[in-house]
Design a protein around this motif. Structure first.
Motif, PDB file in Angstrom:
ATOM      1  N   GLU A  57       0.824  -1.203   0.000  1.00  0.00           N
ATOM      2  CA  GLU A  57       0.000   0.000   0.000  1.00  0.00           C
ATOM      3  C   GLU A  57       0.860   1.255   0.000  1.00  0.00           C
ATOM      4  N   LEU A  58       1.980   1.199   0.676  1.00  0.00           N
ATOM      5  CA  LEU A  58       2.923   2.315   0.687  1.00  0.00           C
ATOM      6  C   LEU A  58       3.506   2.524  -0.701  1.00  0.00           C
ATOM      7  N   VAL A  59       3.935   1.447  -1.346  1.00  0.00           N
ATOM      8  CA  VAL A  59       4.498   1.545  -2.694  1.00  0.00           C
ATOM      9  C   VAL A  59       3.440   2.070  -3.656  1.00  0.00           C
ATOM     10  N   ARG A  60       2.214   1.560  -3.517  1.00  0.00           N
ATOM     11  CA  ARG A  60       1.124   1.988  -4.403  1.00  0.00           C
ATOM     12  C   ARG A  60       0.907   3.501  -4.321  1.00  0.00           C
ATOM     13  N   LEU A  61       0.768   4.014  -3.099  1.00  0.00           N
ATOM     14  CA  LEU A  61       0.491   5.438  -2.955  1.00  0.00           C
ATOM     15  C   LEU A  61       1.668   6.281  -3.431  1.00  0.00           C
ATOM     16  N   ALA A  62       2.880   5.798  -3.217  1.00  0.00           N
ATOM     17  CA  ALA A  62       4.052   6.520  -3.724  1.00  0.00           C
ATOM     18  C   ALA A  62       4.011   6.603  -5.251  1.00  0.00           C
ATOM     19  N   LEU A  63       3.584   5.513  -5.898  1.00  0.00           N
ATOM     20  CA  LEU A  63       3.508   5.494  -7.358  1.00  0.00           C
ATOM     21  C   LEU A  63       2.426   6.435  -7.883  1.00  0.00           C
ATOM     22  N   LEU A  64       1.421   6.723  -7.064  1.00  0.00           N
ATOM     23  CA  LEU A  64       0.330   7.610  -7.470  1.00  0.00           C
ATOM     24  C   LEU A  64       0.540   9.047  -7.013  1.00  0.00           C
ATOM     25  N   SER A  65       1.642   9.317  -6.338  1.00  0.00           N
ATOM     26  CA  SER A  65       1.817  10.635  -5.715  1.00  0.00           C
ATOM     27  C   SER A  65       2.044  11.755  -6.718  1.00  0.00           C
ATOM     28  N   ALA A  66       2.611  11.445  -7.872  1.00  0.00           N
ATOM     29  CA  ALA A  66       2.805  12.449  -8.918  1.00  0.00           C
ATOM     30  C   ALA A  66       1.760  12.240 -10.010  1.00  0.00           C
ATOM     31  N   HIS A  67       1.498  13.276 -10.783  1.00  0.00           N
ATOM     32  CA  HIS A  67       0.574  13.117 -11.904  1.00  0.00           C
ATOM     33  C   HIS A  67       1.159  12.092 -12.872  1.00  0.00           C
ATOM     34  N   TYR A  68       0.299  11.240 -13.417  1.00  0.00           N
ATOM     35  CA  TYR A  68       0.790  10.117 -14.224  1.00  0.00           C
ATOM     36  C   TYR A  68       1.548  10.559 -15.470  1.00  0.00           C
ATOM     37  N   ALA A  77     -10.528   6.877  -0.635  1.00  0.00           N
ATOM     38  CA  ALA A  77      -9.470   5.886  -0.431  1.00  0.00           C
ATOM     39  C   ALA A  77      -9.762   4.599  -1.180  1.00  0.00           C
ATOM     40  N   GLU A  78     -11.032   4.215  -1.235  1.00  0.00           N
ATOM     41  CA  GLU A  78     -11.383   2.974  -1.943  1.00  0.00           C
ATOM     42  C   GLU A  78     -11.040   3.069  -3.425  1.00  0.00           C
ATOM     43  N   THR A  79     -11.293   4.208  -4.032  1.00  0.00           N
ATOM     44  CA  THR A  79     -10.967   4.374  -5.450  1.00  0.00           C
ATOM     45  C   THR A  79      -9.458   4.478  -5.661  1.00  0.00           C
ATOM     46  N   LEU A  80      -8.766   5.107  -4.731  1.00  0.00           N
ATOM     47  CA  LEU A  80      -7.304   5.173  -4.825  1.00  0.00           C
ATOM     48  C   LEU A  80      -6.662   3.827  -4.510  1.00  0.00           C
ATOM     49  N   GLY A  81      -7.404   2.936  -3.878  1.00  0.00           N
ATOM     50  CA  GLY A  81      -6.862   1.621  -3.523  1.00  0.00           C
ATOM     51  C   GLY A  81      -6.031   1.632  -2.260  1.00  0.00           C
ATOM     52  N   ILE A  82      -6.328   2.577  -1.352  1.00  0.00           N
ATOM     53  CA  ILE A  82      -5.593   2.648  -0.085  1.00  0.00           C
ATOM     54  C   ILE A  82      -6.562   2.510   1.087  1.00  0.00           C
TER      55      ILE A  82
END
Length: 466
Positions: free
Chosen positions: A293-304, A392-397
């Motif tokens: 979950e930490l890696v996931r949110l880090a990957l989403l932290s910047a605009h794609y 959070a559910e849509t972000l997957g966190i």
């Protein structure tokens, strides 16, 4: 509510309008399974998982296909070196990839077609291209003639003459044009191969994706996704052959893929993370030491569409964000959330609908959590908690319990500054509500963590012991 996406084909942001709102079709390029994937591959998969989740909130049916390239020269070489069949070799890394995606919290796509299961369709496409004079047979190979495609280069915004002049590849003598690409290549007895009208051989990479799209999604799809490194030549070639197979789609404007969506790369010290540069981090090695979950949110932290600099600092900052949110959930476990009537109207969802603007969505989520901590009204807090959980559910966190997050080592160990601030704010609210038992419990919790609180005229101040 409308979704806008940046379309690489047009070079601008556009309102997304599917061909059939009752069946949205979406294809993303998956891995070539010759080894474990790196963190950059994880970014692409996570970005398109987010898009899949968002589309599923807007439309009743979303058919999402992410392919598995399970025949390739690298796979062949590696399987030969181990003395195993390519199917056995590829399956090992398919299984590993699925495990990595699950650990990141990515949903399984609707379909995960394999190249080796699409050989008949690949041969059919090649026969159609030969019949339409868009492909030719030469020295046992079948090649696509790029100069037969009127708008070749449109996706990557390049001109064919400029591409030819700038080509730095060694041109095979069986090619008519330096940029002609292989649709089918011959296989020797020691290599995997399938019977075809042109002899025993195997498909080219670009042809595989077109065949899987035609087989499972149709001859025109709504969205085609992938990393920006695939725009040329892979997606350019894919689009050219797809349009030439169905020329009416070019004439009537339906196209091959209506929206092309590409994520930017991961950087390490200013350079793109890649296996060729040797500066990559294997995703499963990272997941062995960091919560998914930490890696996931880090990957989403910047605009794609922006490059993301991968660093220990990014992981630390992301951990603080999750610590704070899980602290909020832990300290409101007895408070039942009130789900928002229309979550798409929330600021965070509006940001996601605007070309997946995750930085703005996360900023809105942070602001909502601030309002929660400052509020002393139970109903308002329940509504804010419901909003946080919906986003959070849509972000997957926030898919674990707070106990699971903190006990499994997800937290920093020592409370982060944001987590302490959140507890201090909650203690202040409890005191204002004359809930002195809760206020004392928070003080004790902070004291156990080595945090000293001092109440002053200007509010509570805290410091770490020692």
């Amino acid at each position: 509510m409308t979704l806008s996406l940046y379309n690489t084909l047009s070079g601008k942001k556009e309102i997304f309008e599917p061909l059939d709102p009752n069946r949205v079709t979406f294809y993303a390029c998956g891995p070539t399974v010759y080894n474990y994937v790196h963190v950059g591959n994880g970014r692409s998969a996570t970005v398109f998982d987010l898009l899949y989740r968002l589309l599923s909130k807007l439309y009743p049916t979303v058919v999402f296909a992410r392919n598995l390239t399970d025949v390739d020269d690298k796979i062949n070489a590696a399987a030969q070196a181990e003395g195993v069949d390519i199917g056995q070799y590829a399956q090992r890394f398919i299984d590993a990839y699925q495990e990595d995606m699950d650990a990141l919290g990515n949903l399984r796509p609707t379909l995960q077609p394999r190249a080796t299961e699409t050989i008949d369709e690949i041969i059919d496409i090649i026969e159609r291209l030969i019949a339409s004079h868009n492909a030719y047979v030469s020295d046992g190979h079948v090649l696509f003639a790029v100069d037969s495609a009127n708008d070749y280069g449109r996706l990557s915004h390049r001109k064919l003459d400029d591409m030819q002049a700038g080509a730095r590849v060694e041109v095979a003598d069986y090619k008519r044009h330096p940029l002609d690409f292989v649709l089918w290549k011959p296989s020797t007895d020691d290599l995997p191969g399938w019977d075809s009208p042109w002899g025993r051989g195997r498909p080219g990479w670009h042809t595989e994706c077109t065949a899987m799209i035609f087989k499972h999604l149709g001859e025109t799809i709504d969205i085609h996704g992938g990393g920006s490194d695939l725009v040329f030549p892979h997606h350019e070639n894919e689009r050219a052959q797809g349009l030439c197979c169905v020329p009416d789609n070019n004439a009537n404007g339906r196209g091959y893929a209506r929206y092309w969506v590409h994520n930017a790369m991961l950087d390490v010290d200013g350079e793109k993370m890649s296996k060729s540069l040797g500066n990559f981090t294997v995703l499963r090695d990272l997941l062995a030491t960091q919560p998914g979950e930490l890696v996931r949110l880090a990957l989403l932290s910047a605009h794609y569409r922006s490059n993301l600099n991968w660093s220990e600092q990014l992981l630390h900052q992301t951990r603080q964000t999750l610590d704070r949110l899980y602290t909020l959930l832990r300290d409101s476990e007895d408070l039942a959330p009130i789900a928002p009537e229309n979550p798409l109207q929330l600021d965070a969802f509006q940001a996601l609908l605007d070309d997946l603007n995750t930085p703005r969505a996360l900023a809105a989520l942070h602001e909502t959590s601030n309002r929660f901590f400052k509020s002393s009204d139970a109903t308002e807090r329940a509504q804010l908690k419901g909003e946080i959980l919906a986003v959070a559910e849509t972000l997957g966190i926030l898919q674990q319990t707070p106990e699971q997050w903190f006990q499994a080592g997800g937290g920093e160990g020592d409370l982060s500054n944001d987590a302490i601030d959140a507890l201090v704010a909650e203690r202040q609210s409890a005191k204002q509500n004359r809930d002195f038992a809760r206020a004392d419990a928070i003080r004790d919790e902070l004291a156990a963590a080595g945090i000293v609180i001092q109440d002053t005229r200007d509010g509570a101040r805290w410091s770490r012991e020692g």
